[in-house]
Scaffold this motif. Structure first.
Motif, PDB file in Angstrom:
ATOM      1  N   ILE A 187       0.812  -1.216   0.000  1.00  0.00           N
ATOM      2  CA  ILE A 187       0.000   0.000   0.000  1.00  0.00           C
ATOM      3  C   ILE A 187       0.853   1.278   0.000  1.00  0.00           C
ATOM      4  CG2 ILE A 187      -2.089  -1.007   1.010  1.00  0.00           C
ATOM      5  CD1 ILE A 187      -1.223   0.223   3.717  1.00  0.00           C
ATOM      6  N   LEU A 188       2.103   1.177   0.481  1.00  0.00           N
ATOM      7  CA  LEU A 188       2.907   2.402   0.594  1.00  0.00           C
ATOM      8  C   LEU A 188       3.709   2.729  -0.661  1.00  0.00           C
ATOM      9  CD1 LEU A 188       3.860   1.794   4.286  1.00  0.00           C
ATOM     10  CD2 LEU A 188       2.394   3.590   3.436  1.00  0.00           C
ATOM     11  N   CYS A 194      -5.146  -0.352  -3.312  1.00  0.00           N
ATOM     12  CA  CYS A 194      -4.432   0.791  -2.725  1.00  0.00           C
ATOM     13  C   CYS A 194      -4.790   0.844  -1.244  1.00  0.00           C
ATOM     14  CB  CYS A 194      -4.827   2.097  -3.413  1.00  0.00           C
ATOM     15  SG  CYS A 194      -6.470   2.678  -3.006  1.00  0.00           S
ATOM     16  N   GLY A 195      -4.072   1.670  -0.504  1.00  0.00           N
ATOM     17  CA  GLY A 195      -4.419   1.917   0.888  1.00  0.00           C
ATOM     18  C   GLY A 195      -5.455   3.020   0.955  1.00  0.00           C
ATOM     19  N   ALA A 196      -6.300   2.991   1.985  1.00  0.00           N
ATOM     20  CA  ALA A 196      -7.248   4.087   2.201  1.00  0.00           C
ATOM     21  C   ALA A 196      -6.468   5.282   2.767  1.00  0.00           C
ATOM     22  CB  ALA A 196      -8.337   3.656   3.164  1.00  0.00           C
ATOM     23  N   PRO A 197      -6.914   6.501   2.475  1.00  0.00           N
ATOM     24  CA  PRO A 197      -6.160   7.676   2.923  1.00  0.00           C
ATOM     25  C   PRO A 197      -5.849   7.691   4.423  1.00  0.00           C
ATOM     26  CG  PRO A 197      -7.701   8.312   1.235  1.00  0.00           C
ATOM     27  CD  PRO A 197      -7.989   6.858   1.530  1.00  0.00           C
ATOM     28  N   PHE A 198      -6.814   7.367   5.286  1.00  0.00           N
ATOM     29  CA  PHE A 198      -6.498   7.433   6.719  1.00  0.00           C
ATOM     30  C   PHE A 198      -5.404   6.439   7.100  1.00  0.00           C
ATOM     31  CE2 PHE A 198      -6.742   6.219  11.136  1.00  0.00           C
ATOM     32  CZ  PHE A 198      -6.548   7.467  11.728  1.00  0.00           C
ATOM     33  N   THR A 199      -5.486   5.216   6.540  1.00  0.00           N
ATOM     34  CA  THR A 199      -4.475   4.198   6.853  1.00  0.00           C
ATOM     35  C   THR A 199      -3.097   4.631   6.347  1.00  0.00           C
ATOM     36  OG1 THR A 199      -5.997   2.342   7.077  1.00  0.00           O
ATOM     37  CG2 THR A 199      -3.792   1.822   6.255  1.00  0.00           C
ATOM     38  N   MET A 255      -4.466   8.413  -4.830  1.00  0.00           N
ATOM     39  CA  MET A 255      -4.933   7.025  -4.933  1.00  0.00           C
ATOM     40  C   MET A 255      -5.905   6.845  -6.104  1.00  0.00           C
ATOM     41  SD  MET A 255      -3.130   5.383  -2.925  1.00  0.00           S
ATOM     42  CE  MET A 255      -1.851   6.616  -2.905  1.00  0.00           C
ATOM     43  N   VAL A 256      -6.699   7.876  -6.409  1.00  0.00           N
ATOM     44  CA  VAL A 256      -7.559   7.792  -7.595  1.00  0.00           C
ATOM     45  C   VAL A 256      -6.672   7.631  -8.836  1.00  0.00           C
ATOM     46  CG1 VAL A 256      -9.138   9.078  -9.091  1.00  0.00           C
ATOM     47  CG2 VAL A 256      -9.492   9.081  -6.602  1.00  0.00           C
ATOM     48  N   ASP A 257      -5.650   8.459  -8.916  1.00  0.00           N
ATOM     49  CA  ASP A 257      -4.726   8.399 -10.054  1.00  0.00           C
ATOM     50  C   ASP A 257      -4.047   7.018 -10.111  1.00  0.00           C
ATOM     51  OD1 ASP A 257      -3.112   9.413 -12.189  1.00  0.00           O
ATOM     52  OD2 ASP A 257      -1.479   9.696 -10.748  1.00  0.00           O
ATOM     53  N   TYR A 258      -3.650   6.516  -8.953  1.00  0.00           N
ATOM     54  CA  TYR A 258      -2.937   5.231  -8.879  1.00  0.00           C
ATOM     55  C   TYR A 258      -3.849   4.058  -9.272  1.00  0.00           C
ATOM     56  CZ  TYR A 258      -0.289   1.427  -6.697  1.00  0.00           C
ATOM     57  OH  TYR A 258       0.378   0.254  -6.454  1.00  0.00           O
ATOM     58  N   LEU A 259      -5.091   4.079  -8.786  1.00  0.00           N
ATOM     59  CA  LEU A 259      -6.017   2.987  -9.162  1.00  0.00           C
ATOM     60  C   LEU A 259      -6.362   3.062 -10.650  1.00  0.00           C
ATOM     61  CD1 LEU A 259      -8.527   2.600  -6.176  1.00  0.00           C
ATOM     62  CD2 LEU A 259      -6.506   1.228  -6.715  1.00  0.00           C
ATOM     63  N   ARG A 260      -6.513   4.289 -11.165  1.00  0.00           N
ATOM     64  CA  ARG A 260      -6.802   4.414 -12.603  1.00  0.00           C
ATOM     65  C   ARG A 260      -5.662   3.842 -13.432  1.00  0.00           C
ATOM     66  NH1 ARG A 260      -9.259  10.530 -12.782  1.00  0.00           N
ATOM     67  NH2 ARG A 260     -11.364  10.007 -12.072  1.00  0.00           N
ATOM     68  N   LEU A 261      -4.440   4.043 -12.976  1.00  0.00           N
ATOM     69  CA  LEU A 261      -3.282   3.472 -13.687  1.00  0.00           C
ATOM     70  C   LEU A 261      -3.393   1.941 -13.718  1.00  0.00           C
ATOM     71  CD1 LEU A 261      -0.332   4.042 -14.855  1.00  0.00           C
ATOM     72  CD2 LEU A 261       0.470   3.440 -12.551  1.00  0.00           C
ATOM     73  N   GLN A 320      -9.127  -6.089 -12.895  1.00  0.00           N
ATOM     74  CA  GLN A 320     -10.566  -6.273 -13.108  1.00  0.00           C
ATOM     75  C   GLN A 320     -11.413  -5.958 -11.881  1.00  0.00           C
ATOM     76  OE1 GLN A 320      -8.666  -9.616 -14.558  1.00  0.00           O
ATOM     77  NE2 GLN A 320     -10.265 -10.054 -16.062  1.00  0.00           N
ATOM     78  N   ALA A 321     -10.743  -5.668 -10.757  1.00  0.00           N
ATOM     79  CA  ALA A 321     -11.413  -5.208  -9.538  1.00  0.00           C
ATOM     80  C   ALA A 321     -10.341  -4.493  -8.730  1.00  0.00           C
ATOM     81  CB  ALA A 321     -11.974  -6.394  -8.743  1.00  0.00           C
ATOM     82  N   VAL A 322     -10.761  -3.639  -7.797  1.00  0.00           N
ATOM     83  CA  VAL A 322      -9.767  -3.005  -6.931  1.00  0.00           C
ATOM     84  C   VAL A 322     -10.231  -3.100  -5.479  1.00  0.00           C
ATOM     85  CG1 VAL A 322      -8.847  -1.392  -8.648  1.00  0.00           C
ATOM     86  CG2 VAL A 322     -10.793  -0.694  -7.240  1.00  0.00           C
ATOM     87  N   GLN A 323      -9.261  -3.249  -4.580  1.00  0.00           N
ATOM     88  CA  GLN A 323      -9.584  -3.260  -3.156  1.00  0.00           C
ATOM     89  C   GLN A 323      -8.882  -2.097  -2.477  1.00  0.00           C
ATOM     90  OE1 GLN A 323     -10.242  -6.785  -0.919  1.00  0.00           O
ATOM     91  NE2 GLN A 323      -8.961  -6.158   0.796  1.00  0.00           N
ATOM     92  N   ILE A 324      -9.640  -1.398  -1.639  1.00  0.00           N
ATOM     93  CA  ILE A 324      -9.086  -0.316  -0.817  1.00  0.00           C
ATOM     94  C   ILE A 324      -8.906  -0.886   0.593  1.00  0.00           C
ATOM     95  CG2 ILE A 324      -9.483   2.017   0.073  1.00  0.00           C
ATOM     96  CD1 ILE A 324     -11.538   2.370  -2.291  1.00  0.00           C
ATOM     97  N   PHE A 325      -7.654  -0.904   1.074  1.00  0.00           N
ATOM     98  CA  PHE A 325      -7.358  -1.465   2.401  1.00  0.00           C
ATOM     99  C   PHE A 325      -7.386  -0.363   3.450  1.00  0.00           C
ATOM    100  CE2 PHE A 325      -5.242  -4.817  -0.126  1.00  0.00           C
ATOM    101  CZ  PHE A 325      -5.522  -5.968   0.604  1.00  0.00           C
ATOM    102  N   ASP A 326      -8.340  -0.433   4.372  1.00  0.00           N
ATOM    103  CA  ASP A 326      -8.354   0.511   5.493  1.00  0.00           C
ATOM    104  C   ASP A 326      -8.028  -0.244   6.777  1.00  0.00           C
ATOM    105  OD1 ASP A 326      -8.475   3.054   6.466  1.00  0.00           O
ATOM    106  OD2 ASP A 326     -10.532   3.463   5.824  1.00  0.00           O
ATOM    107  N   SER A 327      -6.771  -0.635   6.893  1.00  0.00           N
ATOM    108  CA  SER A 327      -6.346  -1.527   7.976  1.00  0.00           C
ATOM    109  C   SER A 327      -6.404  -0.870   9.340  1.00  0.00           C
ATOM    110  CB  SER A 327      -4.928  -2.009   7.703  1.00  0.00           C
ATOM    111  OG  SER A 327      -4.869  -2.571   6.415  1.00  0.00           O
ATOM    112  N   TRP A 328      -6.332   0.465   9.384  1.00  0.00           N
ATOM    113  CA  TRP A 328      -6.233   1.150  10.680  1.00  0.00           C
ATOM    114  C   TRP A 328      -7.404   2.076  10.985  1.00  0.00           C
ATOM    115  CZ3 TRP A 328      -3.197  -1.093  13.939  1.00  0.00           C
ATOM    116  CH2 TRP A 328      -2.127  -1.850  13.448  1.00  0.00           C
ATOM    117  N   ALA A 329      -8.432   2.103  10.131  1.00  0.00           N
ATOM    118  CA  ALA A 329      -9.585   2.970  10.398  1.00  0.00           C
ATOM    119  C   ALA A 329     -10.241   2.626  11.732  1.00  0.00           C
ATOM    120  CB  ALA A 329     -10.609   2.858   9.271  1.00  0.00           C
TER     121      ALA A 329
END
Ligand code: 1CP
Length: 338
Positions: A73-74, A138-143, A182-188, A195-204
């Motif tokens: 994620i980093l 990608c990682g979620a912004p808060f994480t 992260m929007v830019d990164y997922l679009r890339l 074919q799918a994307v996961q947003i990891f919010d491990s620390w929310a």
């Protein structure tokens, strides 16, 4: 093509429940450890052929219903020029603590900063040849902010919470910048072919419900909205979040990734039928005997039986010492269940 994972993301009927495993590419596999003993983690991530190889390792062993790109994620924080090492967890060379540091952060396009990610995705789509869908993430912004402000992984993440209380506006600017990147990164990744994307919010889960609504949820929504046009299903995994479930389900993702702490049918009852659910076997269950693994996996399946849109998974990443035999029992159980 095996599309039961993508169908389940969209809550369409499937022949059986699909399964993949969070962190399925990595340290519990001897072939990963062997490769890793010769190559640094960041070099694995930054070399498309090697990232693709590690992504495929679990698929050679197990009949999984999805592959997940090998990265971290980093990694996309390269776009901000943030330097870090992995020992094995991430360490940020200069943690972000002040408004001046946040104001100075400027993201380069992901396509320039981490072109190797798109290359790995293209390579993988060729290798998978339509057999198994590929998940990007990608990682979620808060994480991400939790790591950036603390400087390393740390239970509690005191530094980001201090910033939240002392300088909420600074944290908001940081979260805004991270969401846009992260929007830019997922679009890339999506342009490359995931074919799918996961947003990891491990620390929310370290946030109370009020702070989650202000410092986590809006930025996840921004990412979901930013990739919606692509039509690719979005999975939002929130860890440690029994108190946040309804709010998390309102982020707009197609699938809510459920941590291991709650019975998944209770989550289903709380969020209603409008979102698919992924999870949620306790990763520690895989240290038990085969009979217990079977029983616990069957219990999760039974709780979701008849509800459209269930993807079997663990309720957090697979642990490094997990026995391979347990992974085999888990997958067999899911394959034979319906
Ligand atoms: O030495 C090594 O081999 C490095 C260990 C390692 C690996 C294999 C790290 C460092 N990251 C990864 C890969 C990784 N990380 C993947 C791809 C593998 C796969 O899913 O199959 C993914 C999706 C991640 C995502 C990730 N990194 C998360 C979110 C998921 C979760 O587990 O909550 C988080 C929080 C990280 C941070 C991170 N990177 C690495 C470690 C050891 C950690 C956790 C550090 C901590 O304790 O806070």
């Amino acid at each position: 093509m095996n599309d039961r994972f993508l169908r389940a993301c969209r809550r369409q009927p499937v022949d059986r429940t699909p399964i993949w495993i969070m962190r399925q590419a990595g340290r519990y596999l001897p072939e990963y450890r062997e490769l890793r003993s010769r190559v640094e983690f960041l070099d694995l991530c930054r070399t498309p052929e090697l990232a693709a190889e590690v992504t495929l390792q679990p698929l050679r062993r197990f009949p999984l219903d999805a592959a997940i790109l090998f990265s971290d994620i980093l990694l996309p924080l390269d776009a901000f020029g943030i330097s870090m090492t992995f020992t094995p967890g991430p360490r940020i060379a200069e943690p972000i603590r002040s408004r001046a540091q946040v104001d100075a952060l400027q993201a380069r396009p992901a396509g320039e900063a981490v072109p190797f990610v798109a290359d790995a995705v293209r390579l993988l789509r060729r290798e998978l040849n339509g057999r198994t869908p590929l998940i990007g993430f990608c990682g979620a912004p808060f994480t991400l902010a939790a790591y950036l402000v603390q400087g390393e992984g740390k239970e509690g993440f005191g530094a980001v919470k201090r910033m939240m209380f002392h300088e909420p506006a600074t944290l908001e600017v940081l979260l805004d910048k991270l969401a846009a990147a992260m929007v830019d990164y997922l679009r890339l990744q999506i342009q490359g072919g995931v074919q799918a994307v996961q947003i990891f919010d491990s620390w929310a889960g370290i946030l109370g419900a009020t702070d989650y609504a202000r410092f986590a949820l809006p930025y996840v929504r921004a990412i979901v909205n930013g990739v919606r046009e692509s039509g690719v299903p979005v999975i939002y995994f929130v860890n440690g979040a029994p108190h946040l479930i309804e709010a998390a389900a309102s982020a707009g993702a197609d699938v809510l990734g459920v941590c291991w702490r709650m019975p998944i049918d209770h989550v289903a009852a709380r969020v209603g039928p409008g979102v698919a659910l992924q999870g949620n076997l306790d990763p520690h269950a895989l240290f038990a005997d085969a009979a217990v693994v079977r029983e616990r996996a069957t219990d999760v399946l039974r709780r979701m039986a008849g509800r459209p849109g269930h993807i079997m998974n663990l309720g957090h990443g697979i642990l490094p010492e997990t026995p391979i035999a347990s992974v085999e029992v888990l997958i067999e159980t899911v394959q034979c269940a319906n």
